[in-house]
Design an enzyme around this catalytic site. Structure first.
Site, PDB file in Angstrom:
ATOM      1  N   ASP A  93     -22.703 -13.651   5.435  1.00  0.00           N
ATOM      2  CA  ASP A  93     -23.343 -13.917   4.153  1.00  0.00           C
ATOM      3  C   ASP A  93     -23.797 -15.375   4.146  1.00  0.00           C
ATOM      4  OD1 ASP A  93     -21.091 -15.411   3.793  1.00  0.00           O
ATOM      5  OD2 ASP A  93     -20.188 -14.093   2.317  1.00  0.00           O
ATOM      6  N   ASP A 268     -21.012  -3.522   2.383  1.00  0.00           N
ATOM      7  CA  ASP A 268     -19.793  -4.241   2.750  1.00  0.00           C
ATOM      8  C   ASP A 268     -18.953  -4.353   1.502  1.00  0.00           C
ATOM      9  OD1 ASP A 268     -21.445  -6.572   1.519  1.00  0.00           O
ATOM     10  OD2 ASP A 268     -19.423  -7.376   1.728  1.00  0.00           O
ATOM     11  N   CYS A 306      -7.212  12.971   8.351  1.00  0.00           N
ATOM     12  CA  CYS A 306      -7.606  11.697   8.960  1.00  0.00           C
ATOM     13  C   CYS A 306      -7.006  11.602  10.357  1.00  0.00           C
ATOM     14  CB  CYS A 306      -7.123  10.539   8.094  1.00  0.00           C
ATOM     15  SG  CYS A 306      -7.507   8.914   8.792  1.00  0.00           S
ATOM     16  N   CYS A 308      -6.748   8.629  12.099  1.00  0.00           N
ATOM     17  CA  CYS A 308      -6.446   7.236  12.451  1.00  0.00           C
ATOM     18  C   CYS A 308      -5.014   7.114  12.978  1.00  0.00           C
ATOM     19  CB  CYS A 308      -6.672   6.308  11.255  1.00  0.00           C
ATOM     20  SG  CYS A 308      -5.341   6.288  10.040  1.00  0.00           S
ATOM     21  N   CYS A 311      -2.260   7.732  10.350  1.00  0.00           N
ATOM     22  CA  CYS A 311      -2.053   9.134   9.970  1.00  0.00           C
ATOM     23  C   CYS A 311      -1.507   9.967  11.122  1.00  0.00           C
ATOM     24  CB  CYS A 311      -3.359   9.731   9.441  1.00  0.00           C
ATOM     25  SG  CYS A 311      -3.810   9.061   7.821  1.00  0.00           S
ATOM     26  N   HIS A 337      -5.971   2.584   8.035  1.00  0.00           N
ATOM     27  CA  HIS A 337      -6.320   3.855   7.395  1.00  0.00           C
ATOM     28  C   HIS A 337      -7.506   3.714   6.440  1.00  0.00           C
ATOM     29  CE1 HIS A 337      -6.325   7.688   5.512  1.00  0.00           C
ATOM     30  NE2 HIS A 337      -6.374   7.058   4.349  1.00  0.00           N
TER      31      HIS A 337
END
Lengths: 377, 377
Positions: A93, A268, A306, A308, A311, A337
């Site tokens: 930014d 974002d 999920c 990930c 998980c 997660h």
């Protein structure tokens, strides 16, 4: 080898689009969510985690990195990618938003914005030229122009004068780094508050400057969901269709779904990582707070849908325990997660758009967040 | 299939030994360092990190897990391994040390030790039988008996009376869970303060009870390095040679080297993870504090001789930045490195003992920490 800055749309579905933006550090598939790496690390997760969860681009904060460790120090390291060991694209930014939200004693003039560091009170000046120089030092793949993010509630007169200065600042940024003069792309930021005619004016002025992409700034600053959706759906389609469109600092899963629905390509937000740290976790059945008593003996995964690491490996009972014990590991596992959830959301959106089923995809998210959906188109 | 509790020595070199201890969750190669997972996670690192750095066994704190989330809750999850997703061996302490160091209003009697929780002030009683029951609930691979860790400076009379009670408590622990009645091993803890005759008395009494291993307790409690080494070298060789010997809560790299040199097989300490959190990092050239100005522009790895994720991926400059910015990632990366250092140390010791070169191996560590080495044999 693709040309840096090339943006190719592969499919559209209604106003939603999917494509690829080429950067100096590789391609970014859109729509995309960018995890926020405020001071050079995405809080709690390392580059290997980001790779594992499928992040394609992260965001770095110019304000923070300028103050510490300093953009010149980062430049001497070979840029931000070399410094933080994230070899894929980085968007930075302009630092303007943090100046307005974090620093003390700021003073805005035509020249730029003077402010005091939130770290040590030291005085600094961000001009359009300065923030380009900082972002060049960071070797950002996508640099953002300096803008004034008008506070919510600003009157029309203030907002109109501000957007004209934002346009002049945008031109100065472009002049400081003419289009095509290097591998760093530059995006313009449209403003205009919550006045549709001013939004149109800002877009009209900004798009006359040759930027590689355009952002909608000044949303998610305290307005109601209805106001935000009104401006989002009105303005997103006015941004040039052949350039990437970026909705800055937004937002909830449903905000992103609606952004995509309105034709936005990039997002974002600190929400997934910030919520991870306060125990609010996103699942395919909606948000849960892992603190709650009901999870104390819950041996199931956080989200059975999920894939990930969190998980695949741990139970809700263990995640609740880690949170209550304030273990550092809690933040990492929760962040992994939540970021996976946001990245899965945009991955699914890309597939749905390619298959022409985005409306159905959106309706699934509307069903998960019905109260929020009631306030959105 | 090896018998649980079987301890096989493969080689000795002087008093140093290397071997394998079989547990219900697999073998542990000795000498070994055990990362401390206080409340069910090794601070800042996940099971995948522990696997990657070659941890073979971790330590869980009975006191902490009893108070939160509660050993019965953990038992309903299937034990600590199921709860925290670490499938390799776990040793649990008896909770006694934390009662003495953390809790308020403790009262020791023949029955056990009454204390107030440091979390909520609630009253609890740890008896020898109770701590065995808790550790059985946790399904610890190696349970420790309840003992009184005599504070540094205790007089001989107090120490003598305390060690007799510690022996009676040890017998009650064994009686509560007779040898061979399950897959959980049980180690006795010898005490005796800094009086060699009392140390000998404690070892004499404890080793008459059929434990699967024996610990030296009550060291590293505030004494000088010289006093500690004096007791360590005097007593370690008196512990039964055919059972694993565990030096509790110790210590620095050189303490561990000396422990191995005196015939110790197992070590645990919070030093690598605690120091990671305050920026003190161990390298093959000695300790450094990553906070220091001199590392601000140091592009080299933390330790060129280390193969951990942190050293393979990041520069000292970046690690310094993360530390100063108080990023959560700093703790994980520093912990991964420091734990790797301690695990590399014991791995190297095992190899040196097998090759009969342990004296040379020790002298290399003496050279890295010369001031500390001057106080050790």
């Amino acid at each position: 080898m693709a040309t840096i800055g090339e943006f190719t749309l592969h499919a559209t579905d209604g106003k939603a689009r999917t494509g690829v933006l080429q950067t100096a550090h590789g391609p970014v598939r859109t729509p995309i969510f960018m995890p926020v790496g405020t001071v050079g690390s995405v809080k709690g997760v390392a580059p290997d985690d980001l790779d594992a969860i499928g992040a394609e681009i992260i965001l770095g904060n110019t304000y923070h990195l300028y103050l510490r460790p300093g953009d010149e120090l980062v430049a001497r390291r070979g840029g931000l990618h070399e410094f933080n060991a994230w070899r894929k694209p980085i968007l930075t930014d302009s630092g303007g938003f943090q100046v307005f939200s974090l620093s003390g004693l700021r003073r805005i003039s035509e020249e730029g914005v003077e402010f005091r560091s939130h770290l040590d009170g030291s005085k600094h000046l961000f001009t359009p030229e300065k923030v380009v120089s900082i972002q060049r030092n960071l070797n950002s793949d996508i640099m953002m122009v300096l803008d004034e993010c008008v506070p919510y509630g600003a009157d029309k007169d203030y907002t109109a004068r501000s957007l004209k200065m934002t346009t002049r600042w945008a031109q100065r940024c472009r002049d400081a780094y003419p289009a095509g003069s290097g591998g760093n792309l530059m995006f313009g930021i449209t403003q205009g508050g919550f006045f549709k005619d001013l939004r149109e004016e800002s877009i009209g002025e900004l798009t006359r400057i040759d930027f590689d992409g355009f952002a909608l700034g000044g949303l998610s600053v305290g307005e109601s969901k209805t106001e935000m959706m009104d401006i989002l759906y009105h303005t997103a389609p006015m941004l040039p269709a052949h350039k990437p469109r970026y909705l800055m600092g937004v937002g909830t899963p449903l905000d992103i779904i609606n952004g995509i629905n309105a034709g936005i390509d990039m997002f974002d937000c600190v929400l997934p990582t910030r919520n991870a740290r306060n125990g609010t976790l996103y699942t395919s059945a909606g948000k849960i707070n892992i603190k709650r008593r009901e999870f104390a003996e819950d041996d199931g995964p956080l989200d059975p849908n999920c894939s990930c690491y969190t998980c695949r490996t741990f139970s809700r009972a263990y995640l609740r325990h880690l949170f209550h014990a304030q273990e550092i590991l809690s933040y990492r596992l929760n962040s992994i997660h939540n970021l996976t959830y946001f990245l899965d959301l945009v991955r699914g959106a890309r597939e749905a758009i390619a298959q022409g089923t985005f409306a159905e995809y959106k309706s699934r998210y509307d069903a998960i967040y019905p109260q929020e959906a009631a306030l959105c188109p």
